[in-house]
Each structure stands twice: as C-alpha cells, then as structure tokens.
Motif scaffolding. Sequence first.
Motif, short mmCIF file in Angstrom:
data_model
loop_
_atom_site.label_atom_id
_atom_site.label_comp_id
_atom_site.label_asym_id
_atom_site.label_seq_id
_atom_site.Cartn_x
_atom_site.Cartn_y
_atom_site.Cartn_z
N LYS A 91 9.58 41.68 52.63
CA LYS A 91 10.56 42.32 51.75
C LYS A 91 11.34 43.44 52.44
CE LYS A 91 8.19 41.17 47.41
NZ LYS A 91 6.99 40.46 47.90
N LEU A 92 10.82 43.98 53.54
CA LEU A 92 11.58 44.95 54.31
C LEU A 92 12.84 44.31 54.89
CD1 LEU A 92 8.60 46.72 56.10
CD2 LEU A 92 10.18 47.80 54.48
N PHE A 93 12.74 43.05 55.28
CA PHE A 93 13.91 42.32 55.78
C PHE A 93 14.90 42.07 54.65
CE2 PHE A 93 11.15 41.81 59.29
CZ PHE A 93 11.89 41.38 60.38
N THR A 94 14.38 41.76 53.47
CA THR A 94 15.24 41.56 52.31
C THR A 94 15.92 42.86 51.91
OG1 THR A 94 13.84 39.74 51.54
CG2 THR A 94 15.27 40.79 49.90
N LEU A 95 15.18 43.95 51.95
CA LEU A 95 15.75 45.27 51.66
C LEU A 95 16.90 45.58 52.61
CD1 LEU A 95 15.67 48.10 50.29
CD2 LEU A 95 13.93 48.73 52.00
N PHE A 96 16.68 45.39 53.88
CA PHE A 96 17.70 45.65 54.90
C PHE A 96 18.95 44.82 54.64
CE2 PHE A 96 19.51 44.57 59.10
CZ PHE A 96 19.83 45.85 59.57
N SER A 97 18.77 43.53 54.37
CA SER A 97 19.90 42.63 54.12
C SER A 97 20.68 43.04 52.88
CB SER A 97 19.40 41.19 53.95
OG SER A 97 18.62 40.79 55.04
N SER A 98 19.96 43.41 51.83
CA SER A 98 20.60 43.78 50.57
C SER A 98 21.41 45.06 50.71
CB SER A 98 19.53 43.95 49.48
OG SER A 98 18.78 42.77 49.31
N LEU A 99 20.87 46.03 51.41
CA LEU A 99 21.58 47.29 51.60
C LEU A 99 22.88 47.08 52.36
CD1 LEU A 99 18.56 49.60 52.51
CD2 LEU A 99 20.00 49.80 50.46
N LEU A 100 22.84 46.24 53.37
CA LEU A 100 24.03 46.02 54.19
C LEU A 100 25.08 45.17 53.49
CD1 LEU A 100 22.54 45.40 57.74
CD2 LEU A 100 23.63 47.46 56.88
N ILE A 101 24.66 44.13 52.79
CA ILE A 101 25.61 43.16 52.26
C ILE A 101 25.99 43.46 50.82
CG2 ILE A 101 26.03 40.71 51.84
CD1 ILE A 101 25.73 41.54 54.83
N LEU A 102 25.02 43.81 49.98
CA LEU A 102 25.32 44.02 48.56
C LEU A 102 25.77 45.45 48.27
CD1 LEU A 102 22.31 42.08 47.02
CD2 LEU A 102 24.66 41.28 47.30
N GLN A 103 25.32 46.38 49.10
CA GLN A 103 25.67 47.80 48.97
C GLN A 103 25.13 48.41 47.68
OE1 GLN A 103 29.89 47.90 49.87
NE2 GLN A 103 29.55 47.28 51.97
N ASP A 104 25.97 48.64 46.64
CA ASP A 104 25.48 49.44 45.51
C ASP A 104 25.31 48.69 44.20
OD1 ASP A 104 28.12 49.00 44.93
OD2 ASP A 104 28.61 51.09 44.49
N SER A 105 25.68 47.41 44.14
CA SER A 105 25.59 46.71 42.85
C SER A 105 25.23 45.24 43.05
CB SER A 105 26.91 46.83 42.07
OG SER A 105 27.99 46.33 42.83
N THR A 106 24.78 44.64 41.96
CA THR A 106 24.37 43.24 42.02
C THR A 106 25.58 42.31 42.09
OG1 THR A 106 24.37 43.05 39.61
CG2 THR A 106 22.29 43.68 40.68
N GLN A 107 25.32 41.14 42.59
CA GLN A 107 26.30 40.06 42.59
C GLN A 107 25.89 39.15 41.43
OE1 GLN A 107 28.60 40.32 44.85
NE2 GLN A 107 29.59 38.35 45.16
N THR A 108 26.52 39.31 40.26
CA THR A 108 26.00 38.68 39.05
C THR A 108 26.51 37.26 38.87
OG1 THR A 108 25.78 40.84 38.00
CG2 THR A 108 25.76 38.92 36.55
N LEU A 109 27.80 37.08 38.87
CA LEU A 109 28.35 35.73 38.72
C LEU A 109 29.79 35.66 39.20
CD1 LEU A 109 30.29 35.91 35.97
CD2 LEU A 109 28.07 35.77 34.83
N ARG A 110 30.26 34.43 39.33
CA ARG A 110 31.67 34.15 39.60
C ARG A 110 32.22 33.39 38.40
NH1 ARG A 110 33.14 35.11 44.94
NH2 ARG A 110 31.35 35.68 46.26
N TYR A 111 33.49 33.62 38.11
CA TYR A 111 34.02 32.99 36.90
C TYR A 111 35.51 32.68 37.05
CZ TYR A 111 35.88 37.63 35.66
OH TYR A 111 36.56 38.82 35.65
N VAL A 112 35.94 31.76 36.19
CA VAL A 112 37.35 31.38 36.08
C VAL A 112 37.67 31.26 34.59
CG1 VAL A 112 39.07 29.58 36.53
CG2 VAL A 112 37.36 30.14 38.28
N ALA A 113 38.72 31.96 34.14
CA ALA A 113 39.16 31.85 32.74
C ALA A 113 40.03 30.60 32.60
CB ALA A 113 39.93 33.09 32.34
N ASP A 114 39.70 29.79 31.61
CA ASP A 114 40.42 28.54 31.37
C ASP A 114 40.75 28.45 29.88
OD1 ASP A 114 41.50 26.02 31.47
OD2 ASP A 114 39.62 24.99 31.99
N GLY A 115 41.84 29.10 29.49
CA GLY A 115 42.21 29.15 28.08
C GLY A 115 41.18 29.94 27.30
N ASP A 116 40.62 29.31 26.26
CA ASP A 116 39.61 29.99 25.46
C ASP A 116 38.19 29.72 25.95
OD1 ASP A 116 39.28 27.37 24.73
OD2 ASP A 116 39.45 27.71 22.58
#
Length: 426
Positions: A70-95
């Motif tokens: 998990k130290l490797f995961t911690l290191f990766s997260s700090l560098l790539i994600l920085q301060d917030s989670t990557q929750t989802l990607r989305y596209v609005a398509d009308g309603d």
Amino acid sequence: MVLAFAFFLALVPASAQLNRDQYARLESALGETSFFSGHLTGFMLYDLDSQRVLFEKNSQIRFIPASTTKLFTLFSSLLILQDSTQTLRYVADGDTLRIWGSGDPSWKYKEFAQPDFRRLLAPFRAVVFSDANQLSPEFGYGWQWDDYYFDYAAERTSLPIYGNLVRVKKSGSQALVFPASFQPYVSTTTRPIKELERDFHANTFEYNPLTFQGKEEFIPFLTSAQLFVDLASSETGKPWIYRADPLPAENQVWRASPLFPLLKEMMLESDNFIAEQLMLMVSDRLFQNLDTERAIEYIQKTYLFDLPDQPKWVDGSGLSRHNLFTPRSMVALFDKLYRILPEDQLYDILPTGGRTGTLKNSYQAAQPYIFAKTGTMSNNHSLVGLVKTKSGKTYCFAFMNSNYPYTASVVRREMEKVMVMVREML
C-alpha cells in the motif's frame, strides 16, 4: 540509473556511521545465532538526513510484502490523483446522463464525504451506466480464491456502492442484512457455521441460528452490472439502465470527494478495497480506462525507474503473493514519500506504535517511536516506516520476514526487541 547507482554506493560505507559495538549488536540481533536465522529476514536502516545506509541485512532479497504494498499505492495516488477522487466520467445526452465509473470507493462506504449524486442527477430523467471502461477483473492476480467471503477481499468495480459489501447485524439469533434487498436471499442451515456465509457462485446467504455469533460485520456480495443499477436506482430515486457503451473520447470528469481521508483509512486500517480502487482511479486519470496492470507499469517506468531493485508489483493492496519487493527498494520508496508529503500529514497517515491503526496494540511506549505500515499474510510479516531514537533523530527502516513457521505475533515480538535496541542506542 544514476539515482539507483547512488543508492547502491550508500551500501559500501554502511557500518561507518555506527560504532563497532552498535554494529555488532545489530549483527548479533539479526545474525546466524538469532531468532531470525530460522527463516528469511531482510532489514535496512537508513539515515534520511544524510541519505546513507547505517545497516543492512539481506536487503537485496525479494520478499512478499503483503500490505506494505500500500505504500506504493499511496505514492501513486499522491502523484496522480493529487487532492481528490476520480469519481466518474459522463456525457449529457438530452434528459439522460451517461455514466462510466472511475473507481471512487466512497459511495455509501464507511464515513467518507459522499459524492452528491442527487445534485449531479437532478437535471436528468434517467441514467445510462456502462462498465465497458473497466479492463481489470473483479479479483486481482494471485488473490486466494477462498478469500471471496471475507470483507478484506471485496470485488473491484468501476463505481462501487456500499463498498461492495453486505452489512450483517445480529438480532437475537437472527441475521439481518443491509441493504434490505438482500434479506430475501438469507436462509438458515443446520451446518455448524458461526457466521453468515455467502455461496461462492451467487448472492445467497445462510447461517445457523443455534451457532450464529455475528462477529463478521461485513461480507462481500457478488457484483454485477444489473445488481449495481438496481442498488443505484434505489439510492438516487432515478432509474438507472445498464448498457455496455464504450467511453467516448469527449467526456466530462466528476471528481467528487477529498482524497486524503481515503489515503488515511487505507494506511491506518490497511483497507484493501480502498487500495484497489485507488489504483483503478490512477489508471482512469492516466488512460481513461480502469487497468491496474497498465497503471502499475506506468508508475514503475516513470516515477520508480530508479529503485535499487525492480519490484514485482501486481496489485494495489498486497493481497497477491505475486508481489515481491526488496527491503532496500522499500526504503527507497519511503524516502520518496518522505520528500513529497508534509511531515504532519506523513505522521498522521502512518500507523503509530501503541496509538493508532494496525500498530495500536504493538510497539507501545510512553513516547511513540514507531510510525510504519504493517504487512501480514500467512508466513509473511513486514514493517516499513520511521523509527524515532532517544537522540531525537528519525531513521527510515524496512524489516521484512518470510517463510517462518510460527504466528505473526511471535515474529512481531522479536522484531520489537530489535527496534527497541535501535531506539535506545542511536
């Protein structure tokens, strides 16, 4: 390669910073006549200020790191994600809102700040969900198959809910589960089992009312796209529909929760689920798909190319026995963490001997002196982090053990004797 070579050079004058008596005491504590001669042990003690190695023993040998991964995961997260989670990607398509999860484990899991789904979905009539962007399977490479009904081995998914866990509560002799939609699939049995157990192939559960103890509070459910949209519909009050659409190149990103609480929970409580989901988020941030293997390869070739020994790193949590790290690479990684994390955050996030997390009941002292990540699985136990000595100095260490025939508590007690010696003599 220059940095790696420099790290190796530090090994040459290793004993020069210890006097003869100090060196002899450590050699005796870890040598051929010691407790640690009965199994494979690797140790390194490193001065963070001078960036020199004080002492090492078998630091070039690869060990199964367990949760120190998990130290490797911690290191990766700090560098790539920085301060917030990557929750989802989305596209609005009308309603309709089309959603692809990015791995955020926060939704209805523990006490984390919640992504405000109701606000996000308010302008839309319905949600179309796809998991076509998830390339990594639900279970990691090398995980033990019979861990499937333990909470530490919940499945990895692109948009988890409830931590992909069913919560279990004992009411009299009855087993109650949450979400309540699982309750119709709970039945009784005469088998002499003490906890609620799930079938390997289905979300059917059984318990024995005569022997049920209710000590296991959580049990993983078998995930599926249809189950997820059913649960998400119930939670948001909006209809969710599953359709395996590929993620369009043009999309918007929703980063919904602060990252540090997740990192802290992962480190203090050694939460495997969070660790695995973090690596999925790292992959999404880098490549717009969820591929832990590719994310690990990228981190190793870029930020970790200069480690003394190339790790065999396969998952985010350390559940896999295919992970193999050397003590000197663990020290080199920790040195990187020490340089990028503010000191107060580093100490806040590390289990503290006698005080917090997985070290709450060990390495106890009036003044805490061990701040480190633990890692334990059958016949393997490691500790990587910081030791504060009586002189007021702080050193980094990696202490890794494999192939011992006793319980981890036996090894831990002997490790503690060594670390107390280090504290007292430096």
